[in-house]
Design a protein around this motif. Structure first.
Motif, PDB file in Angstrom:
ATOM      1  N   TYR A 103      11.720  24.201 -10.365  1.00  0.00           N
ATOM      2  CA  TYR A 103      12.003  25.439 -11.097  1.00  0.00           C
ATOM      3  C   TYR A 103      13.047  25.148 -12.164  1.00  0.00           C
ATOM      4  O   TYR A 103      13.900  24.295 -11.954  1.00  0.00           O
ATOM      5  CB  TYR A 103      12.535  26.519 -10.133  1.00  0.00           C
ATOM      6  CG  TYR A 103      11.455  27.218  -9.339  1.00  0.00           C
ATOM      7  CD1 TYR A 103      10.885  28.398  -9.813  1.00  0.00           C
ATOM      8  CD2 TYR A 103      11.017  26.701  -8.131  1.00  0.00           C
ATOM      9  CE1 TYR A 103       9.895  29.052  -9.084  1.00  0.00           C
ATOM     10  CE2 TYR A 103      10.027  27.343  -7.401  1.00  0.00           C
ATOM     11  CZ  TYR A 103       9.468  28.523  -7.878  1.00  0.00           C
ATOM     12  OH  TYR A 103       8.486  29.161  -7.164  1.00  0.00           O
ATOM     13  N   LEU A 149      13.809  33.922  -5.911  1.00  0.00           N
ATOM     14  CA  LEU A 149      12.937  33.558  -7.020  1.00  0.00           C
ATOM     15  C   LEU A 149      12.717  34.758  -7.935  1.00  0.00           C
ATOM     16  O   LEU A 149      12.220  35.800  -7.498  1.00  0.00           O
ATOM     17  CB  LEU A 149      11.585  33.057  -6.497  1.00  0.00           C
ATOM     18  CG  LEU A 149      11.648  31.893  -5.503  1.00  0.00           C
ATOM     19  CD1 LEU A 149      10.246  31.586  -4.974  1.00  0.00           C
ATOM     20  CD2 LEU A 149      12.267  30.653  -6.151  1.00  0.00           C
ATOM     21  N   ASN A 198       0.987  34.874  -7.558  1.00  0.00           N
ATOM     22  CA  ASN A 198       1.229  33.809  -8.533  1.00  0.00           C
ATOM     23  C   ASN A 198       2.283  32.830  -8.054  1.00  0.00           C
ATOM     24  O   ASN A 198       2.191  31.634  -8.320  1.00  0.00           O
ATOM     25  CB  ASN A 198       1.622  34.421  -9.879  1.00  0.00           C
ATOM     26  CG  ASN A 198       0.429  34.895 -10.678  1.00  0.00           C
ATOM     27  OD1 ASN A 198      -0.170  34.144 -11.431  1.00  0.00           O
ATOM     28  ND2 ASN A 198       0.064  36.151 -10.475  1.00  0.00           N
ATOM     29  N   THR A 199       3.278  33.332  -7.331  1.00  0.00           N
ATOM     30  CA  THR A 199       4.286  32.437  -6.762  1.00  0.00           C
ATOM     31  C   THR A 199       3.663  31.552  -5.694  1.00  0.00           C
ATOM     32  O   THR A 199       3.916  30.337  -5.651  1.00  0.00           O
ATOM     33  CB  THR A 199       5.446  33.249  -6.165  1.00  0.00           C
ATOM     34  OG1 THR A 199       6.059  34.018  -7.206  1.00  0.00           O
ATOM     35  CG2 THR A 199       6.483  32.339  -5.526  1.00  0.00           C
ATOM     36  N   SER A 249       3.161  39.264  -8.295  1.00  0.00           N
ATOM     37  CA  SER A 249       4.291  38.334  -8.215  1.00  0.00           C
ATOM     38  C   SER A 249       4.137  37.393  -7.031  1.00  0.00           C
ATOM     39  O   SER A 249       4.371  36.179  -7.150  1.00  0.00           O
ATOM     40  CB  SER A 249       5.607  39.114  -8.099  1.00  0.00           C
ATOM     41  OG  SER A 249       5.769  40.003  -9.179  1.00  0.00           O
ATOM     42  N   PHE A 303       2.801  33.536 -16.510  1.00  0.00           N
ATOM     43  CA  PHE A 303       3.643  33.643 -15.323  1.00  0.00           C
ATOM     44  C   PHE A 303       4.844  32.717 -15.498  1.00  0.00           C
ATOM     45  O   PHE A 303       4.701  31.557 -15.864  1.00  0.00           O
ATOM     46  CB  PHE A 303       2.829  33.225 -14.091  1.00  0.00           C
ATOM     47  CG  PHE A 303       3.652  32.789 -12.907  1.00  0.00           C
ATOM     48  CD1 PHE A 303       4.248  33.721 -12.076  1.00  0.00           C
ATOM     49  CD2 PHE A 303       3.825  31.443 -12.612  1.00  0.00           C
ATOM     50  CE1 PHE A 303       4.998  33.324 -10.974  1.00  0.00           C
ATOM     51  CE2 PHE A 303       4.569  31.029 -11.518  1.00  0.00           C
ATOM     52  CZ  PHE A 303       5.156  31.976 -10.696  1.00  0.00           C
ATOM     53  N   TYR A 304       6.035  33.263 -15.290  1.00  0.00           N
ATOM     54  CA  TYR A 304       7.223  32.415 -15.344  1.00  0.00           C
ATOM     55  C   TYR A 304       8.117  32.751 -14.156  1.00  0.00           C
ATOM     56  O   TYR A 304       8.102  33.876 -13.636  1.00  0.00           O
ATOM     57  CB  TYR A 304       7.996  32.590 -16.661  1.00  0.00           C
ATOM     58  CG  TYR A 304       8.544  33.977 -16.901  1.00  0.00           C
ATOM     59  CD1 TYR A 304       9.818  34.339 -16.455  1.00  0.00           C
ATOM     60  CD2 TYR A 304       7.799  34.932 -17.593  1.00  0.00           C
ATOM     61  CE1 TYR A 304      10.323  35.599 -16.672  1.00  0.00           C
ATOM     62  CE2 TYR A 304       8.301  36.205 -17.813  1.00  0.00           C
ATOM     63  CZ  TYR A 304       9.562  36.533 -17.357  1.00  0.00           C
ATOM     64  OH  TYR A 304      10.054  37.798 -17.577  1.00  0.00           O
ATOM     65  N   SER A 305       8.864  31.758 -13.712  1.00  0.00           N
ATOM     66  CA  SER A 305       9.711  31.957 -12.542  1.00  0.00           C
ATOM     67  C   SER A 305      10.877  30.988 -12.571  1.00  0.00           C
ATOM     68  O   SER A 305      10.774  29.892 -13.138  1.00  0.00           O
ATOM     69  CB  SER A 305       8.895  31.765 -11.260  1.00  0.00           C
ATOM     70  OG  SER A 305       9.667  32.055 -10.114  1.00  0.00           O
ATOM     71  N   TYR A 325       1.673  28.798  -7.250  1.00  0.00           N
ATOM     72  CA  TYR A 325       2.500  27.704  -7.759  1.00  0.00           C
ATOM     73  C   TYR A 325       3.034  26.847  -6.617  1.00  0.00           C
ATOM     74  O   TYR A 325       3.027  25.611  -6.693  1.00  0.00           O
ATOM     75  CB  TYR A 325       3.652  28.254  -8.589  1.00  0.00           C
ATOM     76  CG  TYR A 325       4.559  27.166  -9.116  1.00  0.00           C
ATOM     77  CD1 TYR A 325       4.065  26.125  -9.905  1.00  0.00           C
ATOM     78  CD2 TYR A 325       5.924  27.157  -8.814  1.00  0.00           C
ATOM     79  CE1 TYR A 325       4.887  25.122 -10.384  1.00  0.00           C
ATOM     80  CE2 TYR A 325       6.756  26.150  -9.293  1.00  0.00           C
ATOM     81  CZ  TYR A 325       6.230  25.136 -10.064  1.00  0.00           C
ATOM     82  OH  TYR A 325       7.048  24.136 -10.538  1.00  0.00           O
ATOM     83  N   VAL A 356      10.630  36.424 -10.862  1.00  0.00           N
ATOM     84  CA  VAL A 356       9.233  36.263 -11.277  1.00  0.00           C
ATOM     85  C   VAL A 356       8.867  37.329 -12.316  1.00  0.00           C
ATOM     86  O   VAL A 356       9.230  38.502 -12.169  1.00  0.00           O
ATOM     87  CB  VAL A 356       8.289  36.401 -10.064  1.00  0.00           C
ATOM     88  CG1 VAL A 356       6.830  36.220 -10.494  1.00  0.00           C
ATOM     89  CG2 VAL A 356       8.660  35.405  -8.976  1.00  0.00           C
TER      90      VAL A 356
END
Length: 358
Positions: A193, A218, A251-252, A248, A203-205, A255, A220
């Motif tokens: 990360y 996290l 998608n987490t 959220s 998607f960003y985290s 990943y 998100v």
């Protein structure tokens, strides 16, 4: 800014590490973006690792990806996560150290120009008392409220900068599941990360912080998951929907599966979330520009900084530098500076105003 704050101190009290957490940044692309990626890495001096096949991703990053996925990890000082709260606090400290003031709990309720002087009406949000300030020069940087703020001076900005709602959610891994992870797996999370998946939603985290049990919190979001706003004053209080929370988590989990970690969507807990607002321009490029009189004449004593389109914190120091130079007449002949100034400035604004009614 850091150098200025430390100037005159007996020891260095401030550092870049207060604002930035340096860590590798993981970017995930699809094969259809190959040309864009090749242009990005061509001649790149920044250290990076590039995996264009699932075999390379497994070998370099211990990631499991599909045949249509490409991964790039960037390694650079101060590339990682930025803490906007700390940055804003230090900016305020710099303003005060320069001999200027920061007025808190003030809301600008009116802005007009009379006889070449700007009249700014402020309302104290605690007492309700109004006060008028006179200024020869002004910089408007009110985020999504820019359009309303400058409606009597530069009404076209309300058509060129449109506020949209986005959501941010904060997730934790179930404590039992997290405790089952090996030390190597926990370290893999830390080292993987922040991440941006450059798909249609982006998607960003990132890791916001660690709790008392050292579980990561996290953060998100989805850069392009934007919705209309009915009331700008009320949008901040909107709660996340079940669909947004589920997006959220899914998608987490996707990943984390790419990181070869045994964590499913059901293992993720929703800690909290909130609504935020992007101020969007059509091109998603901000404005750092003088306002215009009569459509084409530059108003040299009025500047607007706005339309950050989700990149406000990272770009704020650069935008602020250009705005300050424009306001006081400083010149910088650097090629990249001039290129950025042109992309953000009044020449583009004139073209954009002309296209409003087309």
């Amino acid at each position: 800014m850091i150098d200025f704050l430390n100037k005159g101190e007996l020891k260095e009290l401030y550092s870049m590490q207060d604002i930035y957490t340096t860590s590798p940044v993981t970017n995930i692309y699809t094969q259809s973006q190959l040309n864009d990626i090749e242009n990005l890495v061509d001649g790149q001096l920044v250290k990076y690792e590039y995996a264009s096949t699932k075999e390379e991703a497994e070998e370099k990053f211990e990631m499991k990806i599909s045949d249509t996925t490409i991964v790039i990890c960037v390694y650079k000082q101060y590339t990682g996560t930025l803490n906007p709260k700390v940055l804003i606090k230090k900016l305020h400290q710099r303003i005060k150290k320069s001999g200027n003031r920061v007025q808190y709990n003030q809301k600008v309720t009116d802005l007009k120009k009379e006889d070449g002087i700007y009249k700014i009406t402020n309302s104290d949000t605690k007492t309700g008392i109004n006060k008028t300030i006179l200024s020869k020069k002004i910089v408007a940087a009110a985020g999504p409220y820019n359009g309303t703020l400058v409606k009597d001076i530069a009404p076209y900005f309300s058509s060129l900068i449109i506020p949209k709602r986005l959501f941010l959610s904060f997730l934790k891994i179930d404590s039992g599941k997290y405790d089952e992870l090996t030390l190597e797996e926990k370290n893999r999370i830390r080292e993987s990360y922040p991440v941006a998946y450059l798909n249609s939603e982006i998607f960003y985290s990132m890791i916001e912080k660690f709790d008392s049990d050292q579980r990561p919190l996290l953060k998100v979001g989805g850069h392009f998951l934007r919705t209309e706003i009915k009331d700008l004053d009320e949008v901040w209080e909107m709660q996340l929907t079940e669909q947004e929370i589920q997006w959220s988590k899914e998608n987490t989990a996707d990943y984390l599966a790419k990181l070869n970690l045994p964590i499913k969507s059901s293992d993720l807990e929703f800690a909290n979330g909130y609504s935020c607002v992007y101020s969007l321009t059509e091109s998603e490029i901000p404005y750092v520009s003088h306002a215009l009189k009569n459509g084409t004449d530059i108003d040299s004593i009025f500047l607007l900084v706005g339309g950050m389109s989700g990149i406000g914190a990272k770009g704020s120091l650069a935008y602020g530098l250009i705005a300050a130079d424009l306001l006081i007449g400083n010149r910088n002949e650097s090629f990249m500076y001039q290129k950025a100034k042109s992309a953000l400035g009044s020449e583009r604004l004139i073209k954009d105003i002309q296209s409003i009614d087309k």
